[in-house]
Design an enzyme around this catalytic site. Structure first.
Site, PDB file in Angstrom:
ATOM      1  N   ASP A 117       4.726   6.144  -6.924  1.00  0.00           N
ATOM      2  CA  ASP A 117       4.700   4.701  -7.209  1.00  0.00           C
ATOM      3  C   ASP A 117       4.299   4.428  -8.658  1.00  0.00           C
ATOM      4  OD1 ASP A 117       5.339   4.495  -4.570  1.00  0.00           O
ATOM      5  OD2 ASP A 117       3.391   3.767  -3.905  1.00  0.00           O
ATOM      6  N   ASP A 173      11.525   4.062   0.254  1.00  0.00           N
ATOM      7  CA  ASP A 173      10.575   3.364   1.127  1.00  0.00           C
ATOM      8  C   ASP A 173      10.816   1.855   1.022  1.00  0.00           C
ATOM      9  OD1 ASP A 173       8.358   2.574   2.547  1.00  0.00           O
ATOM     10  OD2 ASP A 173       6.895   3.463   1.166  1.00  0.00           O
ATOM     11  N   ARG A 174      11.994   1.421   1.505  1.00  0.00           N
ATOM     12  CA  ARG A 174      12.411   0.030   1.305  1.00  0.00           C
ATOM     13  C   ARG A 174      11.782  -0.948   2.311  1.00  0.00           C
ATOM     14  NH1 ARG A 174      13.391  -4.445   1.501  1.00  0.00           N
ATOM     15  NH2 ARG A 174      15.084  -5.691   0.613  1.00  0.00           N
ATOM     16  N   LYS A 175      11.318  -0.407   3.427  1.00  0.00           N
ATOM     17  CA  LYS A 175      10.700  -1.242   4.473  1.00  0.00           C
ATOM     18  C   LYS A 175      11.531  -2.498   4.749  1.00  0.00           C
ATOM     19  CE  LYS A 175       5.886   0.232   3.872  1.00  0.00           C
ATOM     20  NZ  LYS A 175       5.961   1.068   2.664  1.00  0.00           N
ATOM     21  N   ASP A 235      14.618  -7.598   7.833  1.00  0.00           N
ATOM     22  CA  ASP A 235      15.383  -8.832   8.053  1.00  0.00           C
ATOM     23  C   ASP A 235      16.412  -8.627   9.169  1.00  0.00           C
ATOM     24  OD1 ASP A 235      16.428 -11.438   7.585  1.00  0.00           O
ATOM     25  OD2 ASP A 235      15.935 -11.260   5.459  1.00  0.00           O
ATOM     26  N   GLY A 274      20.061  -7.962  11.019  1.00  0.00           N
ATOM     27  CA  GLY A 274      21.022  -6.887  10.783  1.00  0.00           C
ATOM     28  C   GLY A 274      22.002  -7.148   9.657  1.00  0.00           C
ATOM     29  N   ASN A 275      22.571  -8.345   9.633  1.00  0.00           N
ATOM     30  CA  ASN A 275      23.596  -8.651   8.634  1.00  0.00           C
ATOM     31  C   ASN A 275      23.025  -8.627   7.213  1.00  0.00           C
ATOM     32  OD1 ASN A 275      26.345  -9.557   7.945  1.00  0.00           O
ATOM     33  ND2 ASN A 275      25.254 -11.371   7.210  1.00  0.00           N
ATOM     34  N   SER A 285      -0.962   2.410   7.651  1.00  0.00           N
ATOM     35  CA  SER A 285      -2.242   3.039   7.296  1.00  0.00           C
ATOM     36  C   SER A 285      -3.259   2.030   6.787  1.00  0.00           C
ATOM     37  CB  SER A 285      -1.998   4.093   6.211  1.00  0.00           C
ATOM     38  OG  SER A 285      -1.472   3.484   5.035  1.00  0.00           O
ATOM     39  N   GLN A 312      -5.935   0.310   1.587  1.00  0.00           N
ATOM     40  CA  GLN A 312      -5.429   1.629   2.003  1.00  0.00           C
ATOM     41  C   GLN A 312      -6.577   2.457   2.575  1.00  0.00           C
ATOM     42  OE1 GLN A 312      -3.143   3.384   3.137  1.00  0.00           O
ATOM     43  NE2 GLN A 312      -1.941   4.224   1.457  1.00  0.00           N
ATOM     44  N   TYR A 370      -7.606   6.457   3.704  1.00  0.00           N
ATOM     45  CA  TYR A 370      -7.165   7.851   3.575  1.00  0.00           C
ATOM     46  C   TYR A 370      -7.790   8.768   4.608  1.00  0.00           C
ATOM     47  CZ  TYR A 370      -5.218   6.481  -0.929  1.00  0.00           C
ATOM     48  OH  TYR A 370      -4.485   5.876  -1.906  1.00  0.00           O
ATOM     49  N   ARG A 374      -1.228   8.662  -4.965  1.00  0.00           N
ATOM     50  CA  ARG A 374      -2.196   8.722  -6.055  1.00  0.00           C
ATOM     51  C   ARG A 374      -3.093   9.946  -6.013  1.00  0.00           C
ATOM     52  NH1 ARG A 374      -3.816   2.664  -4.927  1.00  0.00           N
ATOM     53  NH2 ARG A 374      -2.945   3.343  -2.916  1.00  0.00           N
TER      54      ARG A 374
END
Ligand code: 6AU
Length: 263
Positions: A38, A91-93, A96, A98-99, A151, A212, A214, A233
């Site tokens: 990232d 990692d687009r997550k 929305d 389907g279309n 996480s 986050q 860990y 990181r």
């Protein structure tokens, strides 16, 4: 319970091309480490990916954070993929209908389906999100992960939501190859198989101040039965020697896996 099977032995459990390739690659390269890279410039990204490349099975991208993204970035990414033999996970997550996700996956500036072996989606919108992504990705041999858990502190993806994610995956086994989760979600008795990838992995700190959380590679792979550790990181953070840290996480992840097989 954690799987006692070797990664290579699980290839036959999948019809999906990306899943089969990934499990074979892990077996042959002896690494269950995915680097979550990232950073926000091409130069930094490509330098770090080149250093960590020998130690990872999967390079996880967030292409939309690059300030200087262009087609040349994709060409260079593909060169590193071939040079170091890793696969690519954007990692687009997606989240929305389907279309819409169908277009977000294949069009726009990023054209994710053209270069990412694997991507992920939130099950939140229902089965249509998987069907839309599948229309684009399956013929290209791509695979999808569903975010069954997260996480971060206070995540709402728990209990019945997580169970519904598993059921959704079961209905689309040709394309959904696994989950983002903190643990193995189905028992070994099941004939089916899914690859579990866990983010929120670090050896030195327990939080990042932004929610986050860990855990260690040992906890994730040995005790929780996950298959792949996703580390960001912990490898490229400030003052880190990327190659040294990547080796350290690769070794920790693989040792935990070998212990799991032996237990
Ligand atoms: O090791 P870090 O904390 O530097 O990076 C963790 C990476 C980030 C997150 O976007 C991602 O893992 N992530 C995900 C993924 C992979 O989908 C889900 C989640 O629940 N938590 C999480 O951190 O790139």
């Amino acid at each position: 319970m954690a799987s006692k099977k070797k990664y290579g032995e699980r290839v036959e459990n999948f019809s999906n091309k990306a899943a089969r390739e990934l499990l074979s690659l892990i077996e042959h390269k002896k690494t269950n480490l995915s680097l979550a890279l990232d950073v926000t410039t091409k130069r930094e990204f490509l330098e770090i990916a080149d250093k960590a490349g020998p130690y990872i099975c999967l390079l996880k991208t967030h292409v939309d954070i690059l300030v200087d993204f262009d087609q040349d970035f994709i060409e260079q990414l593909k060169e590193l993929r071939t040079k170091h033999e890793f696969m690519i996970f954007e990692d687009r997550k997606f989240a929305d209908i389907g279309n819409t996700v169908k277009h977000q996956y294949s069009k726009g500036i990023y054209k994710i389906s053209e270069w990412a072996d694997i991507t992920n989606a939130h099950p939140l919108p229902g089965d249509g999100i998987v069907s839309g992504l599948k229309e684009v990705g399956l013929v290209l041999g791509r695979g999808l992960l569903l975010l069954a858990e997260m996480s971060s502190k206070g995540s709402l993806a728990t209990g019945a939501y997580t169970e519904a994610a598993v059921e959704m995956a079961r209905r689309h086994k040709d394309f959904v190859v696994g989950f983002i989760a903190g643990r193995k979600l189905i028992s070994d008795d099941d004939k089916e198989d899914f690859i579990v990838m866990s983010p929120g992995v670090g050896l030195d700190v327990s939080t990042d101040g932004l929610g986050q959380q860990y855990r260690t590679p040992r906890n994730v792979i040995l005790e929780s039965g996950s298959d792949i550790i996703i580390v960001g990181r912990g490898i490229y953070g400030s003052d880190k020697d990327v190659a040294v840290e990547a080796q350290r996480y690769r070794d920790a992840g693989w040792k935990a896996y070998l212990e799991r097989l032996a237990n």
